[in-house]
Scaffold this active site. Structure first.
Site, mmCIF file in Angstrom:
data_model
loop_
_atom_site.group_PDB
_atom_site.id
_atom_site.type_symbol
_atom_site.label_atom_id
_atom_site.label_comp_id
_atom_site.label_asym_id
_atom_site.label_seq_id
_atom_site.Cartn_x
_atom_site.Cartn_y
_atom_site.Cartn_z
ATOM 1 N N SER A 94 51.953 91.085 62.844
ATOM 2 C CA SER A 94 51.398 90.759 61.531
ATOM 3 C C SER A 94 51.855 91.659 60.394
ATOM 4 O O SER A 94 51.528 91.399 59.234
ATOM 5 C CB SER A 94 49.872 90.757 61.602
ATOM 6 O OG SER A 94 49.421 89.623 62.300
ATOM 7 N N PHE A 158 45.501 76.424 72.519
ATOM 8 C CA PHE A 158 46.673 77.203 72.112
ATOM 9 C C PHE A 158 46.687 78.546 72.839
ATOM 10 O O PHE A 158 47.719 78.980 73.366
ATOM 11 C CB PHE A 158 46.662 77.409 70.598
ATOM 12 C CG PHE A 158 47.922 78.029 70.060
ATOM 13 C CD1 PHE A 158 48.986 77.227 69.662
ATOM 14 C CD2 PHE A 158 48.058 79.406 69.957
ATOM 15 C CE1 PHE A 158 50.159 77.788 69.176
ATOM 16 C CE2 PHE A 158 49.224 79.974 69.474
ATOM 17 C CZ PHE A 158 50.280 79.158 69.080
ATOM 18 N N ALA A 159 45.529 79.198 72.883
ATOM 19 C CA ALA A 159 45.440 80.492 73.549
ATOM 20 C C ALA A 159 45.772 80.370 75.030
ATOM 21 O O ALA A 159 46.477 81.209 75.603
ATOM 22 C CB ALA A 159 44.044 81.076 73.362
ATOM 23 N N TYR A 200 40.132 86.776 59.028
ATOM 24 C CA TYR A 200 41.569 86.866 59.257
ATOM 25 C C TYR A 200 42.067 85.590 59.913
ATOM 26 O O TYR A 200 41.582 85.189 60.970
ATOM 27 C CB TYR A 200 41.858 88.070 60.154
ATOM 28 C CG TYR A 200 43.290 88.474 60.235
ATOM 29 C CD1 TYR A 200 43.830 89.371 59.322
ATOM 30 C CD2 TYR A 200 44.114 87.975 61.237
ATOM 31 C CE1 TYR A 200 45.157 89.764 59.415
ATOM 32 C CE2 TYR A 200 45.439 88.360 61.331
ATOM 33 C CZ TYR A 200 45.948 89.252 60.416
ATOM 34 O OH TYR A 200 47.262 89.642 60.500
ATOM 35 N N SER A 201 43.030 84.945 59.288
ATOM 36 C CA SER A 201 43.558 83.694 59.818
ATOM 37 C C SER A 201 45.066 83.674 59.713
ATOM 38 O O SER A 201 45.633 83.715 58.613
ATOM 39 C CB SER A 201 42.980 82.494 59.058
ATOM 40 O OG SER A 201 43.589 81.292 59.479
ATOM 41 N N ASN A 202 45.729 83.593 60.852
ATOM 42 C CA ASN A 202 47.181 83.508 60.853
ATOM 43 C C ASN A 202 47.685 82.227 60.206
ATOM 44 O O ASN A 202 48.801 82.189 59.679
ATOM 45 C CB ASN A 202 47.693 83.623 62.291
ATOM 46 C CG ASN A 202 47.484 85.009 62.850
ATOM 47 O OD1 ASN A 202 48.056 85.973 62.366
ATOM 48 N ND2 ASN A 202 46.645 85.127 63.864
ATOM 49 N N GLY A 344 50.095 95.231 63.360
ATOM 50 C CA GLY A 344 50.712 94.044 63.916
ATOM 51 C C GLY A 344 50.669 94.060 65.425
ATOM 52 O O GLY A 344 50.940 95.083 66.054
#
Length: 384
Positions: A94, A158-159, A200-202, A344
């Protein structure tokens, strides 16, 4: 997910491990080696503690008014026993977000977009579904994580496919498009109404990368290279796209996934970074990250107005010492010093970069394991 969030976040848990702690080695531009009284002894101690806690290896580089200092600890390759190198390139996760936000702020400075433009203006119809509405979300809210858009890496399917052991080894080389990543998020309801909270959102930064592409007509990676990597001569920094390997010099990256700390350690170095895209795909090394954040904080990449916007933070619930700006975090350390930077994380890699507000003192470091250690503890020792 921790406030100092990473790409993998709460899915690839940082677990404990019991590995031997090889002797610490020092390298780099200063000859003091971090000995007591020379300014980096506490940093070396914290790095050594991380290896004792189970991190396979650590590489770190600091830069201040006295010059450059680098150190390594532990192992870079568990198969061969090769040590880590101060020149190691690694996946920065990140930390990519700081590069992406910088490009968008440069575009704002050029009058090519406004941070108060809606996402829908640039990506019509992309943010839709289950209550998501790109007409109500601004670019600024993408960058400071106040959009409420669901984080695609939190999706259970997804995970399971990319962050758990069996799924990872089946899908590690899959190519996933950014539109597909956004579509995963759109299957869920928003976390909150835009501007009413922080999470927090990617997905926010996948969309930010797509906005760059729409505004410029070029892939976001092209703009990062043209505007940041080349002008700053960041020779170890790259945007890999579909390349699954890490350029040399580099160490291997290791994970235990979500299994017990005593379980097998897996080599996860090679993977398709498309699962991260502009939320966390970049590769760099510690010296380059020091150079980037120092230049950013010194105003060499952004005009004063845009740098002020980038440093305008929102509060993070449960983390009173951290404020999140536009792809940049302000952390107040226990000694009162403020440092700016980002963390990150991606499979087998945990990184942190921190720089003082004047850009004169920087530290960047990487753990080549994702289940143990605390990069924040190293930062505390360097700056306090």
């Amino acid at each position: 997910m921790r406030a100092r969030a990473t790409l993998v976040g709460g899915t690839a848990l940082l677990l404990t491990a019991a590995l031997a702690a090889p002797a610490l080695a020092a390298t780099g531009g200063r000859s003091d080696g971090g000995r007591p009284g020379t300014g980096h002894a506490a940093t070396r101690e914290a790095i050594e503690e991380a290896v004792e806690a189970g991190v396979p290896g650590v590489t770190a580089t600091a830069n201040d008014t006295h010059g450059t200092w680098s150190t390594t600890a532990g192992t870079g390759d568990l198969r061969t026993g090769a040590p880590r190198s101060a020149a190691d390139r690694y996946r920065v996760g990140s930390i990519t977000k700081s590069f992406v936000a910088t490009v968008l702020l440069q575009l704002e400075a050029e009058g090519r977009l406004s941070l108060d433009d809606t996402v829908d203006r640039w990506l019509p119809g992309v943010v839709r579904g289950h209550g998501h509405d790109g007409r109500r979300i601004t670019v600024r809210r993408l960058l400071n994580h106040t959009s409420g858009i669901y984080n695609y890496t939190a999706d259970e399917d997804f995970a399971r496919s990319y962050f758990l052991r069996d799924g990872f080894f089946r899908h590690r080389y899959d190519t996933v498009t950014p539109r597909e990543l956004v579509a995963v998020a759109m299957r869920h309801e928003p976390d909150f109404a835009p501007g009413t909270s922080w999470n927090y959102s990617n997905t926010n930064y996948v969309l930010a990368g797509l906005v760059i592409e729409k505004v410029t007509g070029h892939p976001y990676a092209t703009e990062v290279r043209r505007r940041i990597i080349r002008p700053l001569h960041l020779t170890a920094t790259s945007v890999p796209g579909t390349r699954v390997t890490v350029p040399r010099p580099s160490s291997r990256a290791y994970s235990k996934f979500t299994e017990p700390a005593t379980s097998r350690t897996y080599d996860v170095t090679n993977l398709s970074p498309t699962i991260a895209f502009s939320a966390g795909e970049m590769i760099s090394n510690s010296a380059d990250l020091d150079r980037f954040y120092s230049a950013l904080l010194r105003g060499k990449l952004l005009p004063a107005r845009q740098l002020k916007e980038m440093k305008t933070t929102v509060k993070i619930e449960g983390a009173p010492n951290i404020g999140y700006g536009l792809g940049l975090m302000d952390t107040k350390l226990t000694c009162g010093v403020h440092v700016w930077g980002h963390d990150g994380g991606i499979h087998g890699s945990a990184s942190s970069a921190a720089t003082t507000a004047d850009g004169r003192h920087s530290l960047a470091l990487n753990f080549n394991g994702d289940w143990a250690g605390d990069t924040a503890a190293v930062i505390e020792k360097e700056f306090c």
